[in-house]
Design a protein around this motif. Structure first.
Motif, PDB file in Angstrom:
ATOM      1  N   ARG A  51       0.841  -1.197   0.000  1.00 30.85           N
ATOM      2  CA  ARG A  51       0.000   0.000   0.000  1.00 30.85           C
ATOM      3  C   ARG A  51       0.878   1.249   0.000  1.00 30.85           C
ATOM      4  NH1 ARG A  51      -3.724  -1.859   3.131  1.00 30.85           N
ATOM      5  NH2 ARG A  51      -2.501  -1.431   4.991  1.00 30.85           N
ATOM      6  N   SER A  52       1.941   1.238   0.776  1.00 32.09           N
ATOM      7  CA  SER A  52       2.872   2.370   0.791  1.00 32.09           C
ATOM      8  C   SER A  52       3.542   2.543  -0.563  1.00 32.09           C
ATOM      9  CB  SER A  52       3.934   2.161   1.871  1.00 32.09           C
ATOM     10  OG  SER A  52       3.364   2.156   3.155  1.00 32.09           O
ATOM     11  N   GLN A  53       3.848   1.417  -1.200  1.00 34.48           N
ATOM     12  CA  GLN A  53       4.453   1.461  -2.534  1.00 34.48           C
ATOM     13  C   GLN A  53       3.489   2.095  -3.534  1.00 34.48           C
ATOM     14  OE1 GLN A  53       5.167  -2.189  -5.219  1.00 34.48           O
ATOM     15  NE2 GLN A  53       7.129  -1.903  -4.183  1.00 34.48           N
ATOM     16  N   HIS A  54       2.213   1.743  -3.436  1.00 37.44           N
ATOM     17  CA  HIS A  54       1.210   2.349  -4.317  1.00 37.44           C
ATOM     18  C   HIS A  54       1.154   3.864  -4.102  1.00 37.44           C
ATOM     19  CE1 HIS A  54      -1.480  -1.330  -5.423  1.00 37.44           C
ATOM     20  NE2 HIS A  54      -0.199  -1.659  -5.391  1.00 37.44           N
ATOM     21  N   SER A  55       1.187   4.261  -2.830  1.00 40.45           N
ATOM     22  CA  SER A  55       1.103   5.680  -2.500  1.00 40.45           C
ATOM     23  C   SER A  55       2.277   6.455  -3.092  1.00 40.45           C
ATOM     24  CB  SER A  55       1.060   5.863  -0.982  1.00 40.45           C
ATOM     25  OG  SER A  55       1.003   7.223  -0.634  1.00 40.45           O
ATOM     26  N   ARG A  56       3.476   5.865  -3.014  1.00 39.68           N
ATOM     27  CA  ARG A  56       4.664   6.535  -3.539  1.00 39.68           C
ATOM     28  C   ARG A  56       4.607   6.702  -5.045  1.00 39.68           C
ATOM     29  NH1 ARG A  56       7.244   2.983   0.042  1.00 39.68           N
ATOM     30  NH2 ARG A  56       7.917   1.655  -1.701  1.00 39.68           N
ATOM     31  N   THR A  57       3.957   5.752  -5.720  1.00 41.00           N
ATOM     32  CA  THR A  57       3.896   5.818  -7.187  1.00 41.00           C
ATOM     33  C   THR A  57       2.634   6.519  -7.688  1.00 41.00           C
ATOM     34  OG1 THR A  57       2.838   3.637  -7.307  1.00 41.00           O
ATOM     35  CG2 THR A  57       5.248   3.707  -7.411  1.00 41.00           C
ATOM     36  N   GLY A  58       1.770   6.932  -6.752  1.00 37.42           N
ATOM     37  CA  GLY A  58       0.559   7.635  -7.140  1.00 37.42           C
ATOM     38  C   GLY A  58      -0.569   6.725  -7.586  1.00 37.42           C
ATOM     39  N   SER A  59      -0.432   5.422  -7.344  1.00 39.77           N
ATOM     40  CA  SER A  59      -1.473   4.484  -7.757  1.00 39.77           C
ATOM     41  C   SER A  59      -2.622   4.487  -6.755  1.00 39.77           C
ATOM     42  CB  SER A  59      -0.904   3.061  -7.863  1.00 39.77           C
ATOM     43  OG  SER A  59      -1.940   2.117  -8.072  1.00 39.77           O
TER      44      SER A  59
END
Length: 259
Positions: A51-59
């Protein structure tokens, strides 16, 4: 069934739960050791990480996760705990299923033949195979579960371990077993049916579902082809957790703790 909520992790479990590296993690333990609970607690940390990875990529897409069990015996416990862990922070698209239900759904409910044993034993008698029924059916199941139809001939030379020294399955017997399989597959094709072990081949032929997290419980009960079909549907960056019983082998072969 009473479901235990929010289990308290032991120090050993905390070490595994806190490991959120991508790739394959194998959790082994005896029955009742808490290995399934450990894997599902790890699901929560992995969900947070992706979820944090999604947030960083704007997904804005939810984290896509899959939890598979081999049969329905523990599905109630597994599903309740998995959903509790995945839903704590939201943003997770979670599927919990048996392998059979998941594969049948993906492949649009094909007609599956339900009397393999009877058919196999009949064709084996026609070909004069004298192996005991239990051994013969187990060997056929091994072939169907490990090799794809186009690779059945690899069985002729593969080393078979853990089967004892008797009965001896020489090359001639192996050739006749493959002939039995061809007889069987031809017979069910005529009536518009497939075998359960045809499902993994169909699942592998589909476009990837791109699960970022997959947990496979009681993975020692999955065939090699079933596990291959699961791996096919991992996202390029993903975490696969296999939960294994220490008293059993993964489709007849030893394996490393982390691969």
């Amino acid at each position: 069934m009473k479901v235990l909520r929010s289990p308290r992790a032991t120090p050993e479990q905390l070490r595994i739960i806190g490991d959120t590296r991508v790739g394959i993690e194998i959790i082994r333990g005896a029955a009742g050791s808490g290995k399934t609970t450990t894997a599902l607690l790890r699901l929560r940390n992995l969900s947070d990480m992706f979820r944090s990875q999604h947030s960083r990529t704007g997904s804005t897409a939810p984290v896509k996760a899959l939890v598979l069990t081999y049969n329905r015996t523990l599905r109630g416990y597994v599903e309740a705990l998995a959903r509790e862990q995945a839903s704590r922070s939201g943003g997770v698209d979670l599927t919990v299923s048996t392998y059979a239900q998941w594969a049948v759904h993906l492949t649009n409910n094909p007609q599956i033949h339900s009397r393999r044993s009877t058919a196999i034993l009949g064709f084996a008698r026609q070909r004069g195979i004298k192996l005991q029924n239990e051994f013969l059916l187990s060997e056929i199941e091994y072939i169907l579960g490990r090799f794809s139809p186009k690779d059945y001939n690899s069985y002729l030379d593969v080393e078979r371990t853990g089967r004892g020294i008797a009965p001896r399955v020489d090359r001639s017997t192996r050739e006749r077993l493959l002939a039995v399989i061809n007889d069987y597959r031809g017979s069910i094709k005529k009536i518009g049916r497939i075998d359960w072990e045809d499902l993994p081949q169909r699942v592998r032929a589909l476009p990837a579902e791109n699960y970022e997290i997959i947990v496979v419980d009681e993975a020692q009960d999955f065939s090699a082809n079933q596990l291959r079909s699961v791996v096919k549907h991992l996202a390029p960056t993903s975490a696969l957790t296999l939960v294994l019983d220490t008293a059993q082998r993964l489709y007849g072969q030893h394996h490393r703790a982390r691969i």
